[in-house]
Design an enzyme around this catalytic site. Structure first.
Site, PDB file in Angstrom:
ATOM      1  CD  GLU A   1      43.546  40.806  49.544  1.00  0.00           C
ATOM      2  OE1 GLU A   1      43.398  42.027  49.324  1.00  0.00           O
ATOM      3  OE2 GLU A   1      42.920  39.924  48.910  1.00  0.00           O
TER       4      GLU A   1
ATOM      5  CG  PHE B   1      42.031  34.641  36.370  1.00  0.00           C
ATOM      6  CD1 PHE B   1      41.758  35.946  35.989  1.00  0.00           C
ATOM      7  CD2 PHE B   1      41.430  34.138  37.502  1.00  0.00           C
ATOM      8  CE1 PHE B   1      40.885  36.738  36.730  1.00  0.00           C
ATOM      9  CE2 PHE B   1      40.552  34.915  38.257  1.00  0.00           C
ATOM     10  CZ  PHE B   1      40.283  36.226  37.860  1.00  0.00           C
ATOM     11  CD  GLN B   2      42.181  36.398  40.943  1.00  0.00           C
ATOM     12  OE1 GLN B   2      42.096  35.366  41.593  1.00  0.00           O
ATOM     13  NE2 GLN B   2      41.470  37.483  41.204  1.00  0.00           N
TER      14      GLN B   2
ATOM     15  CE  LYS C   1      41.784  25.479  43.384  1.00  0.00           C
ATOM     16  NZ  LYS C   1      40.680  26.144  42.680  1.00  0.00           N
TER      17      LYS C   1
ATOM     18  CG  MET D   1      55.737  65.124  58.410  1.00  0.00           C
ATOM     19  SD  MET D   1      56.404  66.249  59.654  1.00  0.00           S
ATOM     20  CE  MET D   1      56.367  65.201  61.106  1.00  0.00           C
TER      21      MET D   1
HETATM   22  C1  LIG Z   1      51.495  55.491  52.094  1.00  0.00           C
HETATM   23  C2  LIG Z   1      52.142  56.820  52.270  1.00  0.00           C
HETATM   24  N1  LIG Z   1      51.977  57.781  51.332  1.00  0.00           N
HETATM   25  C3  LIG Z   1      52.566  58.988  51.500  1.00  0.00           C
HETATM   26  C4  LIG Z   1      53.335  59.262  52.577  1.00  0.00           C
HETATM   27  C5  LIG Z   1      54.006  60.619  52.738  1.00  0.00           C
HETATM   28  N2  LIG Z   1      53.502  61.291  53.953  1.00  0.00           N
HETATM   29  C6  LIG Z   1      54.172  61.300  55.099  1.00  0.00           C
HETATM   30  S1  LIG Z   1      53.344  62.066  56.329  1.00  0.00           S
HETATM   31  C7  LIG Z   1      52.068  62.447  55.311  1.00  0.00           C
HETATM   32  C8  LIG Z   1      50.888  63.215  55.816  1.00  0.00           C
HETATM   33  C9  LIG Z   1      50.057  62.431  56.740  1.00  0.00           C
HETATM   34  O1  LIG Z   1      48.861  63.132  56.967  1.00  0.00           O
HETATM   35  P1  LIG Z   1      47.940  62.781  58.188  1.00  0.00           P
HETATM   36  O2  LIG Z   1      47.671  61.342  58.233  1.00  0.00           O
HETATM   37  O3  LIG Z   1      46.757  63.678  58.178  1.00  0.00           O
HETATM   38  O4  LIG Z   1      48.883  63.080  59.420  1.00  0.00           O
HETATM   39  P2  LIG Z   1      49.382  64.477  60.045  1.00  0.00           P
HETATM   40  O5  LIG Z   1      50.777  64.685  59.563  1.00  0.00           O
HETATM   41  O6  LIG Z   1      48.453  65.540  59.580  1.00  0.00           O
HETATM   42  O7  LIG Z   1      49.327  64.226  61.513  1.00  0.00           O
HETATM   43  C10 LIG Z   1      52.320  61.968  54.018  1.00  0.00           C
HETATM   44  C11 LIG Z   1      51.425  62.170  52.874  1.00  0.00           C
HETATM   45  C12 LIG Z   1      53.497  58.217  53.512  1.00  0.00           C
HETATM   46  N3  LIG Z   1      54.266  58.361  54.589  1.00  0.00           N
HETATM   47  N4  LIG Z   1      52.884  57.029  53.350  1.00  0.00           N
END
Ligand SMILES: Cc1ncc(C[n+]2csc(CCOP(=O)(O)OP(=O)(O)O)c2C)c(N)n1
Ligand SMILES: [Mg+2]
Lengths: 562, 166
Positions: free
Chosen positions: A49, A111-112, A161, A476
């Site tokens: 979802e 439920f749910q 529902k 990042m």
């Molecule tokens: C749902 C979620 N969890 C954690 C983060 C924290 N976060 C920001 S950038 C990143 C790394 C992303 O890694 P990747 O998709 O490999 O991208 P890259 O930076 O390597 O291009 C994380 C963990 C986030 N932005 N969103």
């Protein structure tokens, strides 16, 4: 005519012009699904979802129409929360319909059952629980109206529902009764006049524009405004595409990973015209040193955005498009304009020096560079594609190296920064615009967060291309660890992951792996012609960093440069 | 600074939660909040007492206005208004204390609404100053419990009139 709630639901959606629903069924929405069985509304069956909410969001961002998702109660509903929060932060109009347990069980820990109205109160523009079949049509009308008007945003409609089973007379209301909801569209005439005086008295103007330009459809007006004033323009992440990326007056993005020229320009400007932007901390850095010498005019549809982070000299509440049109009209007749343009020549010379001394760039090594991949995507699509991103370095490099030239072509989770957003958003975008080239520029971490939607893309032949900038890291976060945590790469190694080519194959999509520069263009070309969704695993330089970078909370002029 | 805000809202399911959630979600303080229907049962009025710097108060008012169910927001602090609060005070009253309590209740035009051999429950209405004064006088006599309604406030019809018959 008498109809049951489910039929009224579907008829009401038709009245709102809904052509597509992104959804996933469950017990409490079975009456609705039974109606959809005969309906000509297209239903895209997602695999999670969260995907439905992001697809509705992607659909909304590229069309400007309200995106629609439909899910069951409890876990179905809670799975949409990230999608709602994403849309809320970026002011995207979607309506998410959640099934609910029958009214006699609400509050019973049935439920749910989940109190989704309670859960989503702070990440929706508004939400509703329908308690009576008689209220379905009216509530749907209000939900769509609230979602798309004023500052747009997500709306949840929770439908028990039994309400979908009960019957009543169907008539779709013509009018809306919302005594407390009257968005301001027209800017205050006097404020507009005063702002023109203020702008024309300045010597170092900068236009700083954001997502409000896109959502109000004001890019033509912005273009005319900048051209009249011959004033440089910088965009927020959300604003990219609102002004042509190759235009000589364009400075690029500002903020944490903004260009040197943009950050220097806002630091030294004496006149900042903020339009549909909200002075987010990722944009301003140290707020006390943001545009310290500037007078500020702030145009925004949301009064709460004004003077929230930065005190402004002239606030103008209203729709950016109509306000800019009004300002352009006044400017055209203004005798001071010529002199103003002449007087600001030195400023633009200085800006051009900044642009030339510190362009966006990267060092060529033997390895494949992520920025190189994005440049090739740009070259190949000539700025005509719809580009979505995940979150992280992939997102920032895309913002820097793809020169967006048209509104609604850049789809990214700006405010919430939701990893896993880009792929389902790309599917939503492509469903809305089947003829468009849609590319998700992804990270190897992010793509794994909603990879299940590959099945959806294959099933409905939604041929999006996912360009994974695979650096084997949560890049990042690794960059922050590298710069600020002594290179201790705590839990950011992503080298354990599936073989993306085999994975694509397993889903019935097409996969490619690319390691060499020379293969980038040919593989991209093939991908764009593919009759299947495509995953491309670009094995890029692992420890490449995004520059410039303003450390979190520092002044914009304290950029770390490559 | 302290502000008294009068909020007119649609009397709909969940409105109180929206208002309360706005304050808690954004870290604003609520000192007191009272709410009830108006003459029109479809409309409720809330009186909210909050505090914060001017900038915060400005945001609070804007954010309240932004709620879809909000019809009107007035910062009463900057307009002529009357404020009242009601308090129930359970006070020890035995022996000679009893007459002292009765005397104070009389002076401040309170009412005794419950009596037991060694306590009174006093009902008292007034502005903050008056209620504070009475509580200070009663405390040495032994206040066992108090319940306050929170402030209710109303804008004056004629803004320059400052007569306030406490
Ligand atoms: C749902 C979620 N969890 C954690 C983060 C924290 N976060 C920001 S950038 C990143 C790394 C992303 O890694 P990747 O998709 O490999 O991208 P890259 O930076 O390597 O291009 C994380 C963990 C986030 N932005 N969103
Ligand atoms: Mg990565």
């Amino acid at each position: 005519m008498k109809m049951n709630g489910a039929k009224i639901f579907v008829e009401s959606l038709k009245k709102e012009g809904v052509d597509t629903i992104f959804g996933y069924p469950g017990g409490v929405v079975l009456y609705i699904y039974d109606e959809l069985y005969h309906s000509d509304i297209k239903h895209i069956l997602v695999r999670h979802e969260q995907g439905a909410a992001h697809m509705a969001d992607g659909y909304a961002r590229v069309t400007g129409k309200v995106g629609v998702a439909l899910v069951t109660s409890g876990p179905g509903a809670t799975n949409t929360v990230t999608g709602l929060a994403t849309a809320y932060m970026d002011s995207i109009p979607i309506v998410v319909f959640t099934g609910q347990v029958p009214t006699n069980l609400v509050g019973n820990d049935a439920f749910q059952e989940a109190d989704i109205v309670g859960i989503t109160r702070s990440c929706t523009k508004h939400n509703f629980l329908i308690k009576n079949v008689k209220d379905i049509a009216k509530t749907i009308k209000e939900a769509f109206y609230i979602a798309r008007t004023g500052r747009p945003g997500p709306v949840v409609v929770d439908i028990p529902k039994d309400v979908t089973m009960d019957s009543t007379e169907f008539s779709y209301p013509d009018d809306i009764e919302l005594p407390g909801y009257k968005p301001t569209y027209e800017g205050h005439t006097n404020q507009i006049k005063r702002s023109i005086d203020m702008i024309l008295a300045s010597k170092k103007p900068v236009i700083y524009s954001g997502g409000g330009i896109i959502s109000s459809g004001a890019s033509k007006e912005l273009f005319a405004f900048a051209e009249l004033l011959k004033a440089p323009v910088t965009n927020t992440l959300m604003g990219l595409g609102g002004f042509p990326g190759e235009h000589p007056l364009f400075l690029g993005m500002l903020g944490m990973h903004g260009t040197y020229a943009a950050n220097m320009a806002v630091t030294h400007t004496d006149m900042l015209v903020a339009i549909g932007a909200r002075f987010d901390d990722r944009v301003t850095g140290d707020i006390s040193e943001f545009a310290p010498e500037a007078k500020i005019v702030h145009i925004d549809i949301d009064p709460t955005s004004i003077s929230k982070n930065v005190e402004v000299d002239i606030p103008i509440v209203g729709n950016a498009k109509s306000i800019l049109a009004e300002m352009n009209k006044l400017l055209k007749q203004d005798k001071r304009l010529k002199g103003f343009v002449r007087e600001s020549e030195d400023w633009k010379t200085l800006i051009n020096q900044w642009k030339e001394s510190h362009p966006l760039t990267y060092k060529e090594t033997g390895k494949l560079k992520p920025q190189f991949v994005i440049e090739r995507i740009y070259e190949l699509t000539k700025g005509n594609a719809i580009i979505t991103t995940e979150v992280g370095q992939n997102q920032m490099w895309t913002a820097q190296f793809y020169k967006f030239s048209k509104p609604r072509t850049f789809v990214t989770s700006g405010g919430l920064g939701t990893m896993g957003y880009g792929f389902p958003a790309a599917i939503g975008a492509k469903v809305a615009m089947p003829e468009a080239t849609v590319i998700d520029i992804a990270g190897d971490g992010s793509i794994q967060m909603n990879i299940q939607e590959l099945a959806t893309a294959v099933q409905y032949k939604v041929n999006v291309v996912v360009a994974i900038l695979n650096n084997n890291y949560l890049g990042m976060v690794r960059q922050w660890q590298s710069l600020f945590y002594g290179k201790r790469y705590s839990h950011t190694d992503m080298s354990h992951k599936p073989d993306f080519v085999k994975l694509a194959d397993a889903y019935g999509a097409k996969g490619y792996a690319v390691e060499k520069k020379n293969d980038v263009l040919p593989v991209l070309k093939e991908a764009l012609k593919s009759k299947l969704p495509v995953l491309i695993d670009f094995r890029v330089e692992e420890e490449e960093d995004v520059y410039p970078m303003v450390p979190s909370g520092a002044s914009l002029k304290k950029m770390l440069l490559a | 600074m302290r502000h008294t805000i009068s909020l007119t809202v649609e009397n709909k399911f969940g409105v109180l939660a929206r208002v309360a959630g706005l304050f808690s979600g954004r870290g604003y303080n609520i000192e007191s909040l009272s709410v009830a229907e108006t003459l029109d049962p479809a409309v409720s009025k809330m009186t909210i007492v909050t505090n914060g710097e001017d900038k915060i108060i400005e945001q609070i008012i804007k954010q309240l206005n932004k709620l879809i169910n909000t019809i009107k927001v007035v910062d009463l602090t900057v307009t002529g208004h009357v404020e009242r609060e009601m308090v129930l005070i359970k006070v020890s009253a035995s022996g000679e204390n009893r007459t002292e309590v009765l005397r104070l209740v009389d002076i401040f035009r309170g009412k005794i609404v419950d009596v037991s051999p060694d306590t009174f429950v006093i009902e008292l209405t007034g502005d903050e100053e008056k209620i504070g004064a009475v509580l200070n006088l009663l405390k040495p006599l032994g206040v066992k419990d108090i319940v306050r309604t929170g402030k209710v406030a109303m804008q004056r019809s004629i803004q320059h009139n400052t007569v306030d018959n406490k």
